[in-house]
Design a protein around this motif. Sequence first.
Motif, PDB file in Angstrom:
ATOM      1  N   LEU A   1     -42.487 -15.707 -53.610  1.00  0.00           N
ATOM      2  CA  LEU A   1     -42.182 -16.567 -54.871  1.00  0.00           C
ATOM      3  C   LEU A   1     -41.600 -15.988 -55.918  1.00  0.00           C
ATOM      4  O   LEU A   1     -40.413 -16.567 -56.240  1.00  0.00           O
ATOM      5  CB  LEU A   1     -43.684 -17.088 -55.390  1.00  0.00           C
ATOM      6  N   PRO A   2     -41.798 -14.903 -56.581  1.00  0.00           N
ATOM      7  CA  PRO A   2     -40.858 -14.367 -57.507  1.00  0.00           C
ATOM      8  C   PRO A   2     -39.572 -13.819 -56.991  1.00  0.00           C
ATOM      9  O   PRO A   2     -38.400 -13.950 -57.573  1.00  0.00           O
ATOM     10  CB  PRO A   2     -41.614 -13.071 -58.107  1.00  0.00           C
ATOM     11  N   LEU A   3     -39.556 -13.640 -55.702  1.00  0.00           N
ATOM     12  CA  LEU A   3     -38.313 -13.310 -54.661  1.00  0.00           C
ATOM     13  C   LEU A   3     -37.417 -14.498 -54.936  1.00  0.00           C
ATOM     14  O   LEU A   3     -36.121 -14.573 -55.239  1.00  0.00           O
ATOM     15  CB  LEU A   3     -38.497 -12.814 -53.488  1.00  0.00           C
ATOM     16  N   LEU A   4     -38.126 -15.739 -54.685  1.00  0.00           N
ATOM     17  CA  LEU A   4     -37.325 -16.715 -54.701  1.00  0.00           C
ATOM     18  C   LEU A   4     -36.482 -17.194 -56.014  1.00  0.00           C
ATOM     19  O   LEU A   4     -35.391 -17.725 -56.143  1.00  0.00           O
ATOM     20  CB  LEU A   4     -38.092 -18.013 -54.119  1.00  0.00           C
ATOM     21  N   VAL A   5     -37.402 -16.787 -57.123  1.00  0.00           N
ATOM     22  CA  VAL A   5     -36.966 -17.242 -58.279  1.00  0.00           C
ATOM     23  C   VAL A   5     -35.695 -16.200 -58.555  1.00  0.00           C
ATOM     24  O   VAL A   5     -34.789 -16.588 -59.260  1.00  0.00           O
ATOM     25  CB  VAL A   5     -37.975 -16.999 -59.524  1.00  0.00           C
ATOM     26  N   ALA A   6     -35.954 -14.913 -58.269  1.00  0.00           N
ATOM     27  CA  ALA A   6     -34.956 -13.903 -58.588  1.00  0.00           C
ATOM     28  C   ALA A   6     -33.367 -14.548 -57.753  1.00  0.00           C
ATOM     29  O   ALA A   6     -32.338 -14.355 -58.279  1.00  0.00           O
ATOM     30  CB  ALA A   6     -35.219 -12.459 -58.044  1.00  0.00           C
ATOM     31  N   LEU A   7     -33.504 -14.756 -56.730  1.00  0.00           N
ATOM     32  CA  LEU A   7     -32.518 -15.541 -55.822  1.00  0.00           C
ATOM     33  C   LEU A   7     -31.795 -16.651 -56.364  1.00  0.00           C
ATOM     34  O   LEU A   7     -30.532 -16.761 -56.671  1.00  0.00           O
ATOM     35  CB  LEU A   7     -32.792 -15.898 -54.452  1.00  0.00           C
ATOM     36  N   CYS A   8     -32.730 -17.517 -56.939  1.00  0.00           N
ATOM     37  CA  CYS A   8     -32.044 -18.612 -57.703  1.00  0.00           C
ATOM     38  C   CYS A   8     -31.406 -18.456 -59.224  1.00  0.00           C
ATOM     39  O   CYS A   8     -30.430 -18.989 -59.385  1.00  0.00           O
ATOM     40  CB  CYS A   8     -33.393 -19.990 -58.084  1.00  0.00           C
ATOM     41  N   GLN A   9     -31.826 -17.242 -59.747  1.00  0.00           N
ATOM     42  CA  GLN A   9     -31.049 -16.774 -60.783  1.00  0.00           C
ATOM     43  C   GLN A   9     -29.728 -16.283 -60.370  1.00  0.00           C
ATOM     44  O   GLN A   9     -28.725 -16.652 -61.358  1.00  0.00           O
ATOM     45  CB  GLN A   9     -31.975 -15.841 -61.266  1.00  0.00           C
ATOM     46  N   ARG A  10     -29.674 -15.595 -59.393  1.00  0.00           N
ATOM     47  CA  ARG A  10     -28.579 -15.200 -58.640  1.00  0.00           C
ATOM     48  C   ARG A  10     -27.617 -16.593 -58.237  1.00  0.00           C
ATOM     49  O   ARG A  10     -26.370 -16.570 -58.580  1.00  0.00           O
ATOM     50  CB  ARG A  10     -28.458 -14.467 -57.703  1.00  0.00           C
ATOM     51  N   PHE A  11     -28.315 -17.343 -57.869  1.00  0.00           N
ATOM     52  CA  PHE A  11     -27.279 -18.631 -57.835  1.00  0.00           C
ATOM     53  C   PHE A  11     -26.843 -19.285 -58.945  1.00  0.00           C
ATOM     54  O   PHE A  11     -25.561 -19.712 -59.117  1.00  0.00           O
ATOM     55  CB  PHE A  11     -28.373 -19.765 -57.107  1.00  0.00           C
ATOM     56  N   ALA A  12     -27.619 -19.451 -59.895  1.00  0.00           N
ATOM     57  CA  ALA A  12     -27.314 -19.776 -61.170  1.00  0.00           C
ATOM     58  C   ALA A  12     -26.030 -19.249 -62.100  1.00  0.00           C
ATOM     59  O   ALA A  12     -25.319 -19.566 -62.537  1.00  0.00           O
ATOM     60  CB  ALA A  12     -28.585 -19.870 -62.241  1.00  0.00           C
ATOM     61  N   ASP A  13     -26.119 -17.768 -61.957  1.00  0.00           N
ATOM     62  CA  ASP A  13     -25.215 -16.945 -62.573  1.00  0.00           C
ATOM     63  C   ASP A  13     -23.915 -16.624 -61.866  1.00  0.00           C
ATOM     64  O   ASP A  13     -23.090 -16.056 -62.470  1.00  0.00           O
ATOM     65  CB  ASP A  13     -25.719 -15.780 -63.130  1.00  0.00           C
ATOM     66  N   GLY A  14     -23.941 -17.049 -60.533  1.00  0.00           N
ATOM     67  CA  GLY A  14     -22.824 -17.079 -59.758  1.00  0.00           C
ATOM     68  C   GLY A  14     -22.701 -15.605 -58.991  1.00  0.00           C
ATOM     69  O   GLY A  14     -21.615 -15.607 -58.179  1.00  0.00           O
TER      70      GLY A  14
END
Length: 298
Positions: free
Chosen positions: A50-63
């Motif tokens: 779950l926190p790993l998914l959040v970290a990945l989605c932050q990478r999606f958001a910042d490009g």
Amino acid sequence: MASVEQRIRDTFRDAGAAGWLHAVPVVDAPSREIGVGADEQVVMASVYKLPLLVALCQRFADGTIDPTATVRVHPQSSSPGPTGVATFLDPVTLSWRDLAASMIAVSDNAAADVILGAVGLDAVRDVLTACGLAGTKVVGGQADIEASLVRDTGATSAAEAFALLADNDEALTVSVYDPAFASATTARDMTRLLSHVWSDAVVTPEQCALMRRLLRQQVWPHRVRAGFPHAGVVVAGKTGTIGAIRNEVAVVTFPGETPIAVAVFTFAARADAALPAVDAAIGECARLAVTELRSGRW
């Protein structure tokens, strides 16, 4: 009549497991919560995804990572597992967001290791710090768990180590069962993280919506979902399992009502590959907590 907390403790005991739980409405300032050992550290198992998914989605958001870009995964060089890419015979190409979908929907170990390799442990730890999850730590992924098990059991392979772990005639002391050495959290920390995701507080609304969608796609119906077999009730969650450890963190939403985050962690007296009584207890304890919170309408 016994308190809901006592009924939850009794349910864990009757299933032959120690248990920890926290449940709270996903609102800015909830006035009610249910907790049983909610601040004690427990082993995460695959809940770390779950926190790993959040970290990945932050990478999606910042490009940093394009969610539609493709990645090639070779199952033979990935962590083994009973689901997803880990079970494939041939290399496969997926987008990053489809890899994330496999990691969440079926708890794909191979997918999780690829994602962790791309975002890095520091990014996951940054998520924990930013969300105020002081009781949570992530020390590695599935490959690290397997290496630890092989070392602690003296096995020659991960498969042999997991077989030894499931043998109740073996008296094993393994670090994956110890929150001091394994990735660990508290039930309260996990409901806090879920609340951040449901309130668009941890990353952009678009990426939080993606995470909620992926968590709703989890296929396992035998833990929290089993407590809510009603049409129209949405359960979005992530399980975690290692030997005697069985967990699930989830958000339960009844039509027209405020969602309720619930985190349930257990450690059973036995380590059989199948422990349906413990799985059922997770669902029942979640039902008890959510029902109590709904009855008060906080």
